[in-house]
Design a protein around this motif. Structure first.
Motif, PDB file in Angstrom:
ATOM      1  N   ASP A 105      -5.729   1.268 -17.841  1.00 36.45           N
ATOM      2  CA  ASP A 105      -4.280   1.215 -17.991  1.00 36.45           C
ATOM      3  C   ASP A 105      -3.886   0.541 -19.302  1.00 36.45           C
ATOM      4  O   ASP A 105      -4.376  -0.529 -19.633  1.00 36.45           O
ATOM      5  CB  ASP A 105      -3.643   0.476 -16.810  1.00 36.45           C
ATOM      6  CG  ASP A 105      -2.390   1.172 -16.314  1.00 36.45           C
ATOM      7  OD1 ASP A 105      -2.112   2.286 -16.771  1.00 36.45           O
ATOM      8  OD2 ASP A 105      -1.687   0.580 -15.481  1.00 36.45           O
TER       9      ASP A 105
ATOM     10  N   LEU B 118      -7.554   2.346 -12.574  1.00 33.61           N
ATOM     11  CA  LEU B 118      -6.675   2.170 -13.731  1.00 33.61           C
ATOM     12  C   LEU B 118      -6.551   0.701 -14.127  1.00 33.61           C
ATOM     13  O   LEU B 118      -6.476   0.373 -15.309  1.00 33.61           O
ATOM     14  CB  LEU B 118      -5.288   2.741 -13.441  1.00 33.61           C
ATOM     15  CG  LEU B 118      -5.194   4.260 -13.293  1.00 33.61           C
ATOM     16  CD1 LEU B 118      -3.798   4.668 -12.867  1.00 33.61           C
ATOM     17  CD2 LEU B 118      -5.584   4.959 -14.589  1.00 33.61           C
ATOM     18  N   ASN B 119      -6.536  -0.181 -13.153  1.00 32.19           N
ATOM     19  CA  ASN B 119      -6.375  -1.609 -13.416  1.00 32.19           C
ATOM     20  C   ASN B 119      -7.664  -2.296 -13.857  1.00 32.19           C
ATOM     21  O   ASN B 119      -7.670  -3.494 -14.090  1.00 32.19           O
ATOM     22  CB  ASN B 119      -5.822  -2.318 -12.167  1.00 32.19           C
ATOM     23  CG  ASN B 119      -4.399  -1.903 -11.880  1.00 32.19           C
ATOM     24  OD1 ASN B 119      -3.636  -1.593 -12.793  1.00 32.19           O
ATOM     25  ND2 ASN B 119      -4.037  -1.886 -10.614  1.00 32.19           N
TER      26      ASN B 119
ATOM     27  N   THR C 183       2.676   2.015   4.174  1.00 35.43           N
ATOM     28  CA  THR C 183       2.128   1.263   3.049  1.00 35.43           C
ATOM     29  C   THR C 183       0.774   0.665   3.415  1.00 35.43           C
ATOM     30  O   THR C 183       0.534   0.285   4.558  1.00 35.43           O
ATOM     31  CB  THR C 183       3.090   0.124   2.611  1.00 35.43           C
ATOM     32  OG1 THR C 183       3.371  -0.707   3.741  1.00 35.43           O
ATOM     33  CG2 THR C 183       4.385   0.685   2.051  1.00 35.43           C
TER      34      THR C 183
ATOM     35  N   HIS D 122      -1.792   8.394 -19.030  1.00 37.71           N
ATOM     36  CA  HIS D 122      -2.290   8.995 -17.784  1.00 37.71           C
ATOM     37  C   HIS D 122      -2.507  10.493 -17.951  1.00 37.71           C
ATOM     38  O   HIS D 122      -3.379  11.077 -17.305  1.00 37.71           O
ATOM     39  CB  HIS D 122      -1.332   8.709 -16.635  1.00 37.71           C
ATOM     40  CG  HIS D 122      -1.341   7.268 -16.225  1.00 37.71           C
ATOM     41  ND1 HIS D 122      -0.798   6.826 -15.063  1.00 37.71           N
ATOM     42  CD2 HIS D 122      -1.845   6.153 -16.824  1.00 37.71           C
ATOM     43  CE1 HIS D 122      -0.949   5.516 -14.963  1.00 37.71           C
ATOM     44  NE2 HIS D 122      -1.571   5.091 -16.023  1.00 37.71           N
TER      45      HIS D 122
ATOM     46  N   LYS E  88      -4.682   6.702  -3.509  1.00 34.50           N
ATOM     47  CA  LYS E  88      -3.832   5.965  -4.455  1.00 34.50           C
ATOM     48  C   LYS E  88      -4.417   4.587  -4.743  1.00 34.50           C
ATOM     49  O   LYS E  88      -4.440   4.137  -5.893  1.00 34.50           O
ATOM     50  CB  LYS E  88      -2.416   5.834  -3.922  1.00 34.50           C
ATOM     51  CG  LYS E  88      -1.479   5.087  -4.876  1.00 34.50           C
ATOM     52  CD  LYS E  88      -0.058   5.101  -4.391  1.00 34.50           C
ATOM     53  CE  LYS E  88       0.923   4.382  -5.273  1.00 34.50           C
ATOM     54  NZ  LYS E  88       0.532   3.862  -6.537  1.00 34.50           N
ATOM     55  N   PHE E  89      -4.915   3.911  -3.715  1.00 38.88           N
ATOM     56  CA  PHE E  89      -5.525   2.599  -3.932  1.00 38.88           C
ATOM     57  C   PHE E  89      -6.691   2.708  -4.902  1.00 38.88           C
ATOM     58  O   PHE E  89      -6.816   1.916  -5.841  1.00 38.88           O
ATOM     59  CB  PHE E  89      -6.014   1.979  -2.611  1.00 38.88           C
ATOM     60  CG  PHE E  89      -6.845   0.759  -2.845  1.00 38.88           C
ATOM     61  CD1 PHE E  89      -6.242  -0.474  -3.037  1.00 38.88           C
ATOM     62  CD2 PHE E  89      -8.233   0.839  -2.925  1.00 38.88           C
ATOM     63  CE1 PHE E  89      -7.009  -1.605  -3.296  1.00 38.88           C
ATOM     64  CE2 PHE E  89      -9.007  -0.280  -3.184  1.00 38.88           C
ATOM     65  CZ  PHE E  89      -8.384  -1.501  -3.364  1.00 38.88           C
TER      66      PHE E  89
ATOM     67  N   VAL F 166      -7.393   5.074  -7.129  1.00 36.88           N
ATOM     68  CA  VAL F 166      -6.939   5.448  -8.476  1.00 36.88           C
ATOM     69  C   VAL F 166      -6.327   4.232  -9.172  1.00 36.88           C
ATOM     70  O   VAL F 166      -6.655   3.932 -10.323  1.00 36.88           O
ATOM     71  CB  VAL F 166      -5.930   6.618  -8.418  1.00 36.88           C
ATOM     72  CG1 VAL F 166      -5.283   6.847  -9.779  1.00 36.88           C
ATOM     73  CG2 VAL F 166      -6.614   7.895  -7.941  1.00 36.88           C
ATOM     74  N   ASP F 167      -5.438   3.525  -8.478  1.00 37.25           N
ATOM     75  CA  ASP F 167      -4.802   2.341  -9.076  1.00 37.25           C
ATOM     76  C   ASP F 167      -5.834   1.276  -9.425  1.00 37.25           C
ATOM     77  O   ASP F 167      -5.752   0.635 -10.475  1.00 37.25           O
ATOM     78  CB  ASP F 167      -3.754   1.754  -8.127  1.00 37.25           C
ATOM     79  CG  ASP F 167      -2.513   2.619  -8.010  1.00 37.25           C
ATOM     80  OD1 ASP F 167      -2.347   3.560  -8.831  1.00 37.25           O
ATOM     81  OD2 ASP F 167      -1.714   2.369  -7.089  1.00 37.25           O
ATOM     82  N   ASP F 168      -6.819   1.088  -8.556  1.00 39.85           N
ATOM     83  CA  ASP F 168      -7.856   0.098  -8.808  1.00 39.85           C
ATOM     84  C   ASP F 168      -8.657   0.472 -10.049  1.00 39.85           C
ATOM     85  O   ASP F 168      -8.977  -0.388 -10.872  1.00 39.85           O
ATOM     86  CB  ASP F 168      -8.775  -0.023  -7.585  1.00 39.85           C
ATOM     87  CG  ASP F 168      -9.673  -1.236  -7.667  1.00 39.85           C
ATOM     88  OD1 ASP F 168      -9.148  -2.362  -7.639  1.00 39.85           O
ATOM     89  OD2 ASP F 168     -10.903  -1.053  -7.758  1.00 39.85           O
TER      90      ASP F 168
ATOM     91  N   THR G 162      -0.750  10.882  -7.204  1.00 46.27           N
ATOM     92  CA  THR G 162      -1.177  10.669  -8.591  1.00 46.27           C
ATOM     93  C   THR G 162      -0.260  11.331  -9.594  1.00 46.27           C
ATOM     94  O   THR G 162      -0.471  11.197 -10.791  1.00 46.27           O
ATOM     95  CB  THR G 162      -2.612  11.177  -8.826  1.00 46.27           C
ATOM     96  OG1 THR G 162      -2.682  12.558  -8.476  1.00 46.27           O
ATOM     97  CG2 THR G 162      -3.607  10.376  -8.018  1.00 46.27           C
TER      98      THR G 162
END
Length: 200
Positions: free
Chosen positions: A165, A160-161, A86, A170, A153-154, A156-158, A199
């Motif tokens: 999102d 999206l946020n 993680t 998606h 992943k970090f 992509v998530d960042d 993803t």
């Protein structure tokens, strides 16, 4: 194929090569992850914005801890938790948190990777396998696919946020991840699999 999403951002769209061209018309947004050797970042552009102004794209403004330095990219650094699976922090945050761990003498429990994309480049001429490892700043190995995957992943998530999102599905996002054109097919495939793994 190169796609220009913003004035200073040219992206090699490896995913576009494998995509079904008919599906791209359903995409309402192109999200780009520029995973660089030294710095990384993201940008996105909605289809209607691109059609009216191809240079219109949203990018994040990353801040150093002091807040005095604001950049469109953040250092390509990953701080991985002791479990090796993680991510604790990425970019400026990873550098700052690692510095704090050093001050406390707790760095030996974590993995800190800096400029690790070069490891793939160095191994391009060799037989690049899915189970290759890369070494952190203390020469401790982790699976390269895990480190790259957590980092992608970090980002992509960042992205999206930060304004995506909840607005669109998606499945309506066409994700582009940069890979150097000079890389071998094996290295490009490695990056593609790392991105797909986190993803999907």
């Amino acid at each position: 194929m190169y796609v220009v999403l913003a004035k200073h951002l040219k992206l090699f769209s490896y995913y576009a090569q494998a995509s079904n061209p008919q599906k791209t018309t359903k995409n309402l947004l192109v999200g780009a992850i520029d995973f660089g050797t030294t710095y990384s970042g993201w940008a996105f552009s909605f289809k209607h914005d691109y059609e009216s102004d191809p240079t219109k794209a949203k990018t994040k403004h990353w801040q150093s801890r002091s807040g005095t330095l604001v950049t469109e990219k953040t250092p390509t650094c990953a701080l991985v938790n002791p479990d090796g699976k993680t991510l604790k922090a990425f970019g400026y945050d990873a550098e700052n948190e690692y510095r704090e761990l050093l001050d406390k003498g707790e760095e030996e429990y974590y993995f800190f990777f800096k400029r690790f994309k070069m490891e793939l480049y160095c191994k391009m001429g060799k037989d690049l396998k899915r189970d290759i490892t890369i070494k952190d700043e203390s020469s401790r190995p982790l699976l390269a696919a895990d480190v790259f995957g957590m980092s992608i992943k970090f980002l992509v998530d960042d992205m999206l946020n930060n304004g995506i999102d909840g607005i669109i599905k998606h499945s309506e996002i066409h994700l582009v991840v940069t890979v150097p054109a000079i890389w071998s097919d094996a290295a490009k495939q490695f990056m593609r699999e790392a991105a797909e793994k986190v993803t999907m």
